[in-house]
Design a protein around this motif. Sequence first.
Motif, PDB file in Angstrom:
ATOM      1  N   LYS A   1     -35.959  38.540  87.090  1.00  0.00           N
ATOM      2  CA  LYS A   1     -34.715  37.768  87.042  1.00  0.00           C
ATOM      3  C   LYS A   1     -34.016  37.866  85.682  1.00  0.00           C
ATOM      4  O   LYS A   1     -32.904  37.399  85.516  1.00  0.00           O
ATOM      5  CB  LYS A   1     -34.990  36.299  87.383  1.00  0.00           C
ATOM      6  CG  LYS A   1     -35.371  36.101  88.855  1.00  0.00           C
ATOM      7  CD  LYS A   1     -35.559  34.639  89.184  1.00  0.00           C
ATOM      8  CE  LYS A   1     -35.937  34.440  90.656  1.00  0.00           C
ATOM      9  NZ  LYS A   1     -34.893  34.834  91.588  1.00  0.00           N
ATOM     10  N   ARG A   2     -34.694  38.437  84.676  1.00  0.00           N
ATOM     11  CA  ARG A   2     -34.037  38.621  83.381  1.00  0.00           C
ATOM     12  C   ARG A   2     -33.556  40.059  83.264  1.00  0.00           C
ATOM     13  O   ARG A   2     -33.736  40.846  84.196  1.00  0.00           O
ATOM     14  CB  ARG A   2     -34.989  38.316  82.217  1.00  0.00           C
ATOM     15  CG  ARG A   2     -36.420  38.423  82.587  1.00  0.00           C
ATOM     16  CD  ARG A   2     -37.361  38.415  81.440  1.00  0.00           C
ATOM     17  NE  ARG A   2     -38.217  39.584  81.597  1.00  0.00           N
ATOM     18  CZ  ARG A   2     -39.248  39.853  80.854  1.00  0.00           C
ATOM     19  NH1 ARG A   2     -39.580  39.078  79.876  1.00  0.00           N
ATOM     20  NH2 ARG A   2     -39.941  40.929  81.060  1.00  0.00           N
ATOM     21  N   LYS A   3     -32.944  40.360  82.130  1.00  0.00           N
ATOM     22  CA  LYS A   3     -32.438  41.717  81.924  1.00  0.00           C
ATOM     23  C   LYS A   3     -33.589  42.707  81.918  1.00  0.00           C
ATOM     24  O   LYS A   3     -34.615  42.476  81.285  1.00  0.00           O
ATOM     25  CB  LYS A   3     -31.687  41.820  80.595  1.00  0.00           C
ATOM     26  CG  LYS A   3     -30.351  41.105  80.595  1.00  0.00           C
ATOM     27  CD  LYS A   3     -29.703  41.205  79.222  1.00  0.00           C
ATOM     28  CE  LYS A   3     -28.397  40.407  79.171  1.00  0.00           C
ATOM     29  NZ  LYS A   3     -27.815  40.406  77.821  1.00  0.00           N
ATOM     30  N   ASP A   4     -33.383  43.818  82.621  1.00  0.00           N
ATOM     31  CA  ASP A   4     -34.392  44.872  82.653  1.00  0.00           C
ATOM     32  C   ASP A   4     -34.054  45.861  81.541  1.00  0.00           C
ATOM     33  O   ASP A   4     -33.239  46.767  81.721  1.00  0.00           O
ATOM     34  CB  ASP A   4     -34.386  45.562  84.022  1.00  0.00           C
ATOM     35  CG  ASP A   4     -35.521  46.578  84.161  1.00  0.00           C
ATOM     36  OD1 ASP A   4     -36.102  46.979  83.128  1.00  0.00           O
ATOM     37  OD2 ASP A   4     -35.810  46.977  85.315  1.00  0.00           O
ATOM     38  N   TYR A   5     -34.705  45.644  80.397  1.00  0.00           N
ATOM     39  CA  TYR A   5     -34.387  46.456  79.222  1.00  0.00           C
ATOM     40  C   TYR A   5     -34.764  47.926  79.429  1.00  0.00           C
ATOM     41  O   TYR A   5     -34.137  48.819  78.855  1.00  0.00           O
ATOM     42  CB  TYR A   5     -35.090  45.903  77.982  1.00  0.00           C
ATOM     43  CG  TYR A   5     -34.470  44.602  77.474  1.00  0.00           C
ATOM     44  CD1 TYR A   5     -33.098  44.397  77.556  1.00  0.00           C
ATOM     45  CD2 TYR A   5     -35.252  43.608  76.891  1.00  0.00           C
ATOM     46  CE1 TYR A   5     -32.522  43.217  77.084  1.00  0.00           C
ATOM     47  CE2 TYR A   5     -34.690  42.429  76.410  1.00  0.00           C
ATOM     48  CZ  TYR A   5     -33.323  42.241  76.516  1.00  0.00           C
ATOM     49  OH  TYR A   5     -32.753  41.091  76.041  1.00  0.00           O
ATOM     50  N   TYR A   6     -35.782  48.174  80.229  1.00  0.00           N
ATOM     51  CA  TYR A   6     -36.150  49.565  80.514  1.00  0.00           C
ATOM     52  C   TYR A   6     -35.033  50.245  81.300  1.00  0.00           C
ATOM     53  O   TYR A   6     -34.671  51.400  81.033  1.00  0.00           O
ATOM     54  CB  TYR A   6     -37.459  49.612  81.318  1.00  0.00           C
ATOM     55  CG  TYR A   6     -38.664  49.193  80.516  1.00  0.00           C
ATOM     56  CD1 TYR A   6     -39.278  50.086  79.641  1.00  0.00           C
ATOM     57  CD2 TYR A   6     -39.193  47.901  80.632  1.00  0.00           C
ATOM     58  CE1 TYR A   6     -40.394  49.709  78.904  1.00  0.00           C
ATOM     59  CE2 TYR A   6     -40.303  47.517  79.899  1.00  0.00           C
ATOM     60  CZ  TYR A   6     -40.892  48.426  79.029  1.00  0.00           C
ATOM     61  OH  TYR A   6     -41.990  48.050  78.290  1.00  0.00           O
ATOM     62  N   LYS A   7     -34.481  49.519  82.243  1.00  0.00           N
ATOM     63  CA  LYS A   7     -33.384  50.060  83.047  1.00  0.00           C
ATOM     64  C   LYS A   7     -32.138  50.282  82.185  1.00  0.00           C
ATOM     65  O   LYS A   7     -31.409  51.267  82.368  1.00  0.00           O
ATOM     66  CB  LYS A   7     -33.071  49.090  84.186  1.00  0.00           C
ATOM     67  CG  LYS A   7     -32.137  49.648  85.246  1.00  0.00           C
ATOM     68  CD  LYS A   7     -32.012  48.668  86.404  1.00  0.00           C
ATOM     69  CE  LYS A   7     -31.109  49.223  87.494  1.00  0.00           C
ATOM     70  NZ  LYS A   7     -30.979  48.274  88.627  1.00  0.00           N
ATOM     71  N   VAL A   8     -31.913  49.350  81.269  1.00  0.00           N
ATOM     72  CA  VAL A   8     -30.747  49.465  80.374  1.00  0.00           C
ATOM     73  C   VAL A   8     -30.814  50.761  79.569  1.00  0.00           C
ATOM     74  O   VAL A   8     -29.799  51.447  79.365  1.00  0.00           O
ATOM     75  CB  VAL A   8     -30.664  48.245  79.427  1.00  0.00           C
ATOM     76  CG1 VAL A   8     -29.626  48.479  78.324  1.00  0.00           C
ATOM     77  CG2 VAL A   8     -30.312  46.990  80.226  1.00  0.00           C
ATOM     78  N   LEU A   9     -32.029  51.125  79.129  1.00  0.00           N
ATOM     79  CA  LEU A   9     -32.190  52.349  78.329  1.00  0.00           C
ATOM     80  C   LEU A   9     -32.415  53.583  79.200  1.00  0.00           C
ATOM     81  O   LEU A   9     -32.509  54.706  78.685  1.00  0.00           O
ATOM     82  CB  LEU A   9     -33.364  52.203  77.355  1.00  0.00           C
ATOM     83  CG  LEU A   9     -33.208  51.147  76.254  1.00  0.00           C
ATOM     84  CD1 LEU A   9     -34.399  51.192  75.310  1.00  0.00           C
ATOM     85  CD2 LEU A   9     -31.915  51.337  75.464  1.00  0.00           C
ATOM     86  N   GLY A  10     -32.551  53.376  80.525  1.00  0.00           N
ATOM     87  CA  GLY A  10     -32.731  54.504  81.430  1.00  0.00           C
ATOM     88  C   GLY A  10     -34.104  55.125  81.349  1.00  0.00           C
ATOM     89  O   GLY A  10     -34.246  56.339  81.548  1.00  0.00           O
ATOM     90  N   VAL A  11     -35.129  54.320  81.032  1.00  0.00           N
ATOM     91  CA  VAL A  11     -36.496  54.819  80.951  1.00  0.00           C
ATOM     92  C   VAL A  11     -37.376  54.007  81.897  1.00  0.00           C
ATOM     93  O   VAL A  11     -37.006  52.913  82.318  1.00  0.00           O
ATOM     94  CB  VAL A  11     -37.048  54.734  79.512  1.00  0.00           C
ATOM     95  CG1 VAL A  11     -36.233  55.620  78.579  1.00  0.00           C
ATOM     96  CG2 VAL A  11     -37.061  53.290  79.003  1.00  0.00           C
TER      97      VAL A  11
END
Length: 494
Positions: A377-387
């Motif tokens: 439910k929080r920001k997916d930082y891995y997705k944000v960086l595309g990794v």
Amino acid sequence: MASQDCDALNMDPDMELLSDEELEREAEGFKEQGNAFYINKDYAEAFNYYSKAIDMCPKNASYYGNRAATLMMLYRYREALEDSQQAVRLDNDFMKGHLREGKCHLSLGNAMAASRCFQRVLELEPDNSQAQQELKNAESILEYEKMAEIGFEKRDFRMVVFCMDRALEAAAACHRFKILKAECLALLGRYAEAQSVASDILRIDSTNADALYVRGLCLYYEDCIEKAVQFFVQALRMAPDHDKARLACRDAKALKAKKEEGNTAFKEGNYDAAYELYSEALTIDPNNIKTNAKLYCNRATVGSKLKRLEQAIEDCTKAIKLDETYVKAYLRRAQCYMDTEQYEEAVRDYEKVYQTEKTKEHKHLLKHAQLELKKSKRKDYYKVLGVNKNATEDEIKKGYRKRALLHHPDRHSGASPELQKEEEKKFKEVGEAFSVLSDPKKKSRYDSGQDLEDDGMNVGADFDANNIFKAFFGSPGGFSFEASGPGNFFFQFG
């Protein structure tokens, strides 16, 4: 008349010297004693004295009639029927004999024969209210039999059970009605009730093929296939032409063999073959709910091994629909939901499992799913960086470099205000993601689902993405975006 009623040839040798009149008097004495015991509800003794009376005068219809009445009170309807029939053979105008014969037929479920007896009573006594009522009961049973037959053809087993319950109110000793009811209870999944009915019959008649078949059917539907086959075989020994037992035995053996083939293929790692074998097993008998639930769950396990996760979820759902108490199917589906990042659904399944079986393992699985749900439910930082979530430190840096340059505000200085605002937001998110994932302590807390705001790890509104960018790429003035054509920019180091 005495010579017609008593047959000295059948008497005890000690009684051979008695006259016919003396035999009659003694037989009457036994009858009177039998009547006294009958009135006092001592039916076993009444039976004995009526039998003595019959032994002395075997051609007296009333003695057979009285013994028939006693046997009915002892629930020995077949013997009572024989005595009633003998009574009316001796005296066709013996109204009570016809009435008792009809009642015996009715109790044994022979409604047509019962109707003929009651009609004979009404010929002798047109106003006999008991015969009138019993005739209505016989007609009702015939109607319930017809309804049950139609219900069985339509697979409306609840209707059949209802009809048999009504019919058994007047035909309490009818094994045929009880067996049909038991078979339908088994087909409805009410195995304990079906077993109880069949067992009651087998206590009276251990060779009853129909009851043996129903016992086998219950075991078969409870996935005790090996034991079920034993009962089917026993039923066929008693009645070699028992079609239902023969077909059930064939299906049980085929189902067991196909399921075992699938299990063997799975253990050998031949998942494609196992999937096909379980699929074939599912076509053998759609009525076997418990076994089919296990087959669907087994096929779901194979499906997950083959990475057919949505198909596996669907198979688990089918298994649960067949058996709502099937914990293994809930666990398998929950794992598939976890693997497809459907965390809310996974939590729901694990909650169901934990409510059913409160073990440490199930509690751990539930907590893990709840944590993953919280993290999702929080920001997916891995997705944000595309990794991906297992990215190395170097991959994280490469991901940041690519996304930071893609969304840097200077790159979009010529764009519309709305697009500039959107790209600025994405640039900030990229910086946030890198600041967390490049810091081992923050990354560890993020991966474990803990709040980054704790211990002063604030990455909220005051976060400055430009500082991260400058630190990563070097000092200010060391880079710039320059146009290489309309709408195209490239990054240049100084």
